[in-house]
Design an enzyme around this catalytic site. Structure first.
Site, PDB file in Angstrom:
ATOM      1  CB  SER A   1      44.695  -4.017 -25.189  1.00  0.00           C
ATOM      2  OG  SER A   1      44.931  -3.083 -24.216  1.00  0.00           O
ATOM      3  N   GLY A   2      47.492  -4.681 -23.240  1.00  0.00           N
ATOM      4  CA  GLY A   2      48.758  -4.230 -22.975  1.00  0.00           C
ATOM      5  C   GLY A   2      48.449  -2.465 -22.531  1.00  0.00           C
ATOM      6  N   GLY A   3      47.287  -2.189 -22.602  1.00  0.00           N
ATOM      7  CA  GLY A   3      47.066  -0.577 -22.328  1.00  0.00           C
ATOM      8  C   GLY A   3      46.581  -0.614 -20.822  1.00  0.00           C
TER       9      GLY A   3
ATOM     10  CG  ASP B   1      41.168   2.037 -20.172  1.00  0.00           C
ATOM     11  OD1 ASP B   1      41.578   2.721 -19.012  1.00  0.00           O
ATOM     12  OD2 ASP B   1      40.814   2.688 -21.033  1.00  0.00           O
ATOM     13  CB  SER B   2      43.027  -4.211 -20.819  1.00  0.00           C
ATOM     14  OG  SER B   2      44.221  -4.024 -21.291  1.00  0.00           O
TER      15      SER B   2
ATOM     16  CG  PHE C   1      41.532 -10.137 -29.933  1.00  0.00           C
ATOM     17  CD1 PHE C   1      40.944  -9.495 -28.696  1.00  0.00           C
ATOM     18  CD2 PHE C   1      41.133  -9.499 -31.098  1.00  0.00           C
ATOM     19  CE1 PHE C   1      40.417  -8.132 -28.888  1.00  0.00           C
ATOM     20  CE2 PHE C   1      40.815  -8.229 -31.251  1.00  0.00           C
ATOM     21  CZ  PHE C   1      40.208  -7.857 -29.959  1.00  0.00           C
TER      22      PHE C   1
ATOM     23  CB  CYS D   1      35.165  -4.774 -33.095  1.00  0.00           C
ATOM     24  SG  CYS D   1      36.732  -5.729 -32.635  1.00  0.00           S
TER      25      CYS D   1
ATOM     26  N   GLY E   1      37.902  -3.974 -20.220  1.00  0.00           N
ATOM     27  CA  GLY E   1      38.210  -2.709 -19.679  1.00  0.00           C
ATOM     28  C   GLY E   1      37.070  -1.567 -20.017  1.00  0.00           C
TER      29      GLY E   1
ATOM     30  CB  CYS F   1      42.196  -0.753 -33.091  1.00  0.00           C
ATOM     31  SG  CYS F   1      41.248  -2.192 -33.724  1.00  0.00           S
TER      32      CYS F   1
END
Length: 354
Positions: A14-16, A18-19, A38, A99, A123, A195
């Site tokens: 996601s760019g965060g 955790d991931s 995604f 989701c 994540g 989100c």
RNA sequence: UGGGGCGUCGUCAAGCGGUAAGACACAGGAUUUUGGUUCCUGCAUUCGGAGGUUCGAAUCCUCCCGCCCCAG
């Protein structure tokens, strides 16, 4: 491209923090990775800080190929529209619980399998273990505060079989420290609400997107006495205190929503207790072998599991709490646990009297 | 226009001559992969109005205004 013998693992980025750490952890043990990102169609930020651009930076840095998946249609149909529909019916939806099985481990997982990946890593702070007979089990994450098994409870055994949660045995604090050690910029705004809603808040989102037509109505107490008026039931949820705008001898909390009459029923904290709840649309990771058995149930994310007895029938189940519980909310996911293990989940349809 | 009572923050409400408690509501913040909860902070230079007594008045006095009872 996957080389013959090492299995390919997809990692959802996601760019965060955790991931990103998820990918780095897998990479550190030599996992052959492909990244997927995604699109929901509801990304808030544009430009250099958008999730996609941040994800591209991560992939470039780690040297991982990136696939961008267009989930905009599916996301709208599977998550956003049901979210709005729930509010129209006076329920309080739980989009994350939807989701995960339908998008992340639905659309996205299918796409990854199509790429030749065998599994999808995310994540999430949850653990997955395999017993001696080879069956997978979903367990709470080690970080008791951050752990997210609640949101994964509606995964099917098939999906769980193909998932991997590399952060499940870590604490958030540890992950952040590892990220800093790896030279990542501290994730400024880690906190995330739904989100797909932005600054305007979910109520603003619903009306701005034309997904709901606000219907004002009366506010009454549990005895039916008129106390005031509200600007739309979608602004409220059971147990909510703020926004009722009615002064009283004690704070008022929302006791229930009556969508047919557009009526908001409020009461004192003592009016909030329920003795059980009716759940429907059950989803099992560990299908039960009896129709009555003791369980521990979480009635909302970020609340402790409570002891209860479950009675399963053809339509769903009745959950009877050992101790009355505080603001049982229709529309939320009730997740069944046996200690640290997630057994399954159902949607709360109604609270049963204390 | 007889008699009695009352007017303090948006609401309820302490205070009874020594310089405006508290609760609810509201606002902001913290926390948070749902909505909430919870926690922290802020929130009447002023006590229906005008005079007066006093070193000092929301608290005492006078008048006015507005409500509420009981009688006509």
């Amino acid at each position: 491209m996957p080389c013959g013998k090492t299995p390919l693992t997809a990692v959802a980025l996601s760019g965060g923090v955790d991931s990103t750490m998820t990918a780095m952890r897998l990479q550190a043990v030599g996992t052959h990775l492909v990244a997927v990102h995604f699109l929901t169609g509801y990304e808030s930020e544009k430009g250099p800080d958008s999730p996609l651009v941040r994800t591209r930076r991560v992939c470039a840095r780690l040297g991982i190929a990136l696939e961008v998946i267009d989930c905009r249609d599916a996301f709208r149909r599977a998550v956003v529209e049901p979210f709005a529909a729930a509010y129209r019916r006076g329920l309080t939806p739980n989009p994350c619980a939807l989701c995960n099985p339908l998008i992340k481990f639905g659309e996205v997982l299918q796409y990854c399998l199509g790429l030749g990946a065998e599994r999808l890593a995310t994540g999430h702070y949850a653990r997955r273990i395999r017993d001696c007979q080879g069956r997978v089990h979903l367990m709470r994450g080690m970080d008791r505060v951050k752990e997210q098994s609640y949101f994964l409870a509606r995964l099917t055994p098939y999906q769980l079989e193909r998932s991997v949660f590399p952060l499940g045995d870590l604490t958030k604090e540890r992950v952040v420290r590892m990220a800093l050690e790896a030279g990542l910029q501290p994730g400024v705004s880690e906190s995330q609400d739904v989100c797909f809603v932005r600054q305007e808040g979910y109520a603003g989102f619903l009306s701005a997107a034309g997904l709901i037509a606000p219907r004002p109505g009366p506010i009454v107490d549990v005895h039916g006495r008129l106390l005031g008026r509200h600007e739309g039931l979608h602004r409220f949820t059971v147990g909510q205190r703020r926004g009722i705008n009615c002064p009283g001898p004690q704070p008022y909390y929302v006791v229930r929503l009556e969508p047919d009459a557009h009526r908001l029923v409020v009461g004192f904290k003592s009016d909030l207790f329920a003795g059980g709840c009716r759940v429907t649309d059950l989803s099992w990771i560990q299908p039960p072998d009896a129709d009555r058995f003791p369980v521990q149930v979480r009635l909302r994310y970020r609340s402790a599991a409570c002891a209860a007895r479950i009675r399963v029938d053809d339509e769903g189940a009745d959950i009877l709490f050992e101790q009355p519980q505080l603001a049982v909310t229709p529309g939320q996911s009730a997740v069944f646990y046996r200690d640290d293990e997630v057994l399954g989940a159902g949607w709360i349809e109604a609270a049963l009297p204390a």
